[in-house]
Write an enzyme that holds these catalytic residues in place. Structure first.
Site, PDB file in Angstrom:
ATOM      1  N   ASP A  34     -42.759  -6.679 -13.299  1.00  0.00           N
ATOM      2  CA  ASP A  34     -42.555  -7.730 -12.298  1.00  0.00           C
ATOM      3  C   ASP A  34     -41.582  -7.206 -11.245  1.00  0.00           C
ATOM      4  O   ASP A  34     -40.659  -6.440 -11.567  1.00  0.00           O
ATOM      5  CB  ASP A  34     -41.998  -9.001 -12.935  1.00  0.00           C
ATOM      6  CG  ASP A  34     -41.881 -10.129 -11.921  1.00  0.00           C
ATOM      7  OD1 ASP A  34     -42.892 -10.804 -11.687  1.00  0.00           O
ATOM      8  OD2 ASP A  34     -40.786 -10.319 -11.363  1.00  0.00           O
ATOM      9  N   HIS A 176     -37.461 -16.011 -11.592  1.00  0.00           N
ATOM     10  CA  HIS A 176     -37.401 -15.224 -10.359  1.00  0.00           C
ATOM     11  C   HIS A 176     -36.481 -14.017 -10.474  1.00  0.00           C
ATOM     12  O   HIS A 176     -36.022 -13.512  -9.448  1.00  0.00           O
ATOM     13  CB  HIS A 176     -36.984 -16.090  -9.168  1.00  0.00           C
ATOM     14  CG  HIS A 176     -38.074 -16.968  -8.643  1.00  0.00           C
ATOM     15  ND1 HIS A 176     -39.194 -16.488  -8.008  1.00  0.00           N
ATOM     16  CD2 HIS A 176     -38.207 -18.312  -8.662  1.00  0.00           C
ATOM     17  CE1 HIS A 176     -39.961 -17.481  -7.654  1.00  0.00           C
ATOM     18  NE2 HIS A 176     -39.391 -18.605  -8.048  1.00  0.00           N
TER      19      HIS A 176
END
Length: 593
Positions: A34, A176
């Site tokens: 990610d 996030h």
């Protein structure tokens, strides 16, 4: 970032190759990755600010990789609010020239996995190419795409990472931050594999090609597509009472409709719809754009139960700047021919409220309802005492000063949004510097709603203000597609036959086009969706303007130039949890024990 990572060797790396077929999932090593970035497009200048990855095989974590990355520039306030990664955090972090090769070494020999993989892999490949570094021949698995084939609405409301993490009981909440999101994606990957294992999917090849199984009853209805042409157009599924169940569009009607009766159609809702379908009607269209517009109009007319966008399709809102002695902003559901300024349309009351709040945060226009007399007749309200209203009701401001502020507000709505953008950005920076991220997030959402609405209004108003616009484009078969657009509405469409006189054909098409009357508002003659589809076609490569009646122009300093960063934030938030669910995650790079 540490330069060494302890991990068990992968037997598959030594014994198998990517070209070998039928590779059991339990034997493969997956690298789940990610990224956090400064925006949505590497080609557009966005940079990577963090890389997080987890290496797994057979359900066991082999190692983890995490590093912040120096973006060599300021992190936009929007991104700092979204991720919690600040300029101070990346100061002194390794540049992408060091971080990328370290990650590629960590991921060597693995199947690369990401949620919404085109985004993450696209960034990595971009910087590899920029560094003239050969890109390894990774096989890529997208958990978002796989989930859409497996997860139904009964399982989860959508296929966002946050929803899937909750569904499969992930031990880490996506927030996030790159490593945290990669850990959550690992649990999602394992949950999807476990579910597919019960359906007989045990190899990588089976995983990559899996599609929902189609019932015998669905397959028996393939004959419904036989009468349809191999041509662009719109199709309507109807039940045994001729009620429209679903409206769709395709460049090849017969091929697309046949797919609803085969394994290539994976949506469970469509399977239910096909079970109810008794007939399929096809409507040929001259061009793909005409088909898209007809689809929108038919959905609005029939409101089919299986078209999601048909729900509340007529419920739109506008922010209106009234025309009166002491103008104010008002939320309305229709546009009147009253010479007022309108912002919109908004698809939801919630989005309209956010944009309205952004304007009220910047311009101290009165918020009380009703008309005010020219002379003061009331005492000041609470907003006036807070400095958020110029308070014409008690005589605190004269007409000229108030009118000057209203002119700035009107200019913001129609031409230049900078005053709102700069004001809210300053407020967000101040809140973020005090670690008040939740409050900053509120202002971020308000600004995003306003910028999108202002851009939409400016673009739609420019098109709908033209009494007629004629444009053409050479299609793949060499023929010219022609569209006549009147006040933002598609009035005629056609394709110039081979060998025909082009000027005569266009003249005849214009003569036979639909008459469209003038009406007030940004999108008076069509829905916003129709006009936006027309705009996308007009702005596509190869389009030539044949004739324009009126002026088709947008302000150079308009809101559209501010959209890129808001779109990047929205795409990132779409796949993860809401801001208020975010947890702090300390940077870490360590092997599994």
């Amino acid at each position: 970032m540490s330069s060494s990572t302890r991990e068990a060797p992968s037997p598959w790396e030594a014994q198998r190759s990517f070209d070998e077929l039928g590779r059991p999932l339990r034997d493969l090593t997956f690298c789940v990755v990610d990224l956090e970035t400064t925006g949505g497009s590497a080609a557009g200048g966005s940079m990577i600010t963090e890389i997080g990855a987890v290496k797994v095989r057979g359900g066991e974590v082999l190692g983890e990789f995490q590093t912040l990355v120096d973006p060599r520039g300021e992190i936009p306030p929007f991104i700092a609010v979204l991720t919690g990664i600040t300029n101070g955090m990346v100061a002194g972090a390794p540049p992408i020239e060091s971080a990328l090769p370290a990650f590629l070494e960590f991921a060597a020999g693995c199947v690369l996995v990401a949620h919404n993989a085109p985004f993450d892999v696209g960034f990595l490949k971009h910087f590899a190419e920029q560094q003239q570094r050969p890109w390894p021949r990774f096989e890529v698995l997208d958990t978002a795409r796989l989930a859409r084939r497996v997860i139904t609405r009964d399982d989860a409301p959508n296929c966002k990472l946050s929803s899937l993490a909750a569904l499969f009981g992930a031990t880490t909440t996506p927030n996030h931050r790159a490593l945290s999101d990669a850990r959550a994606t690992v649990d999602v990957l394992h949950g999807l594999m476990e579910r597919l294992g019960g359906l007989g999917v045990h190899t990588l090849e089976e995983l990559q090609t899996f599609s929902a199984r189609v019932s015998t009853a669905q397959r028996k209805k393939r004959h419904l597509a036989e009468g349809l042409p191999h041509a662009p157009g719109v199709y309507l599924f109807r039940d045994d009472r001729s009620r429209v169940l679903y409206v769709g569009t395709s460049q090849d009607l017969r091929t697309r409709v046949r797919s609803y009766f085969t394994a290539s159609e994976t949506r469970s809702r469509m399977g239910e719809m096909v079970g109810l379908a008794a007939t399929v009607t096809g409507i040929e269209c001259a061009t793909p754009l005409e088909a898209q517009v007809r689809e929108l109009r038919l959905i609005a007319e029939h409101e089919p139960r299986y078209n999601r966008r048909s729900r509340n399709s007529r419920k739109v809102h506008f922010v209106k700047l009234t025309r009166e002695t002491w103008p104010r902003l008002s939320l309305v559901t229709r546009v009147l021919d009253d010479d007022a300024d309108y912002l919109g349309p908004f698809g939801s009351r919630r989005a309209a409220d956010k944009a309205l709040a952004a304007l009220h945060d910047t311009f101290p226009v009165r918020q009380c309802s009703g008309r005010l007399p020219r002379r003061p007749s009331r005492s000041a309200c609470v907003l006036a005492e807070m400095g958020r209203c110029l308070s014409p009701c008690d005589g605190s401001v004269d007409e000229q000063t108030y009118a000057a502020m209203v002119r700035r507000l009107s200019d913001t709505l129609l031409r230049r949004p900078d005053e709102v953008v700069e004001s809210i950005n300053r407020r967000m920076e101040a809140l973020a510097s005090d670690d008040r991220f939740e409050e900053a997030g509120v202002h971020r959402d308000r600004l995003a709603a306003f910028v999108r609405a202002a851009s939409r209004t400016q673009r739609l108003s420019a098109l709908s203000g033209c009494p007629e616009l004629v444009a053409c484009r050479r299609e793949d078969d060499g023929r010219w597609a022609v569209h006549v657009v009147r006040r933002g509405r598609l009035a005629a469409a056609g394709v110039i036959p081979t060998g025909a006189d082009a000027h005569q054909y266009v003249a005849e098409l214009r003569a036979s086009a639909e008459t469209v009357a003038h009406a007030p508002g940004p999108v008076p003659a069509a829905t916003a969706e129709e006009s936006e589809k027309i705009l996308r076609w007009l702005e596509s490569p190869g389009v030539r303007l044949v004739d324009v009646e009126g002026e088709w122009v947008c302000p150079v300093a308009g809101a559209t130039r501010h959209l890129a960063v808001h779109d990047a934030v929205a795409e990132s938030r779409r796949t993860l949890v809401p801001f208020e669910d975010r947890r702090d995650l300390a940077p870490v790079h360590r092997p599994a024990r």
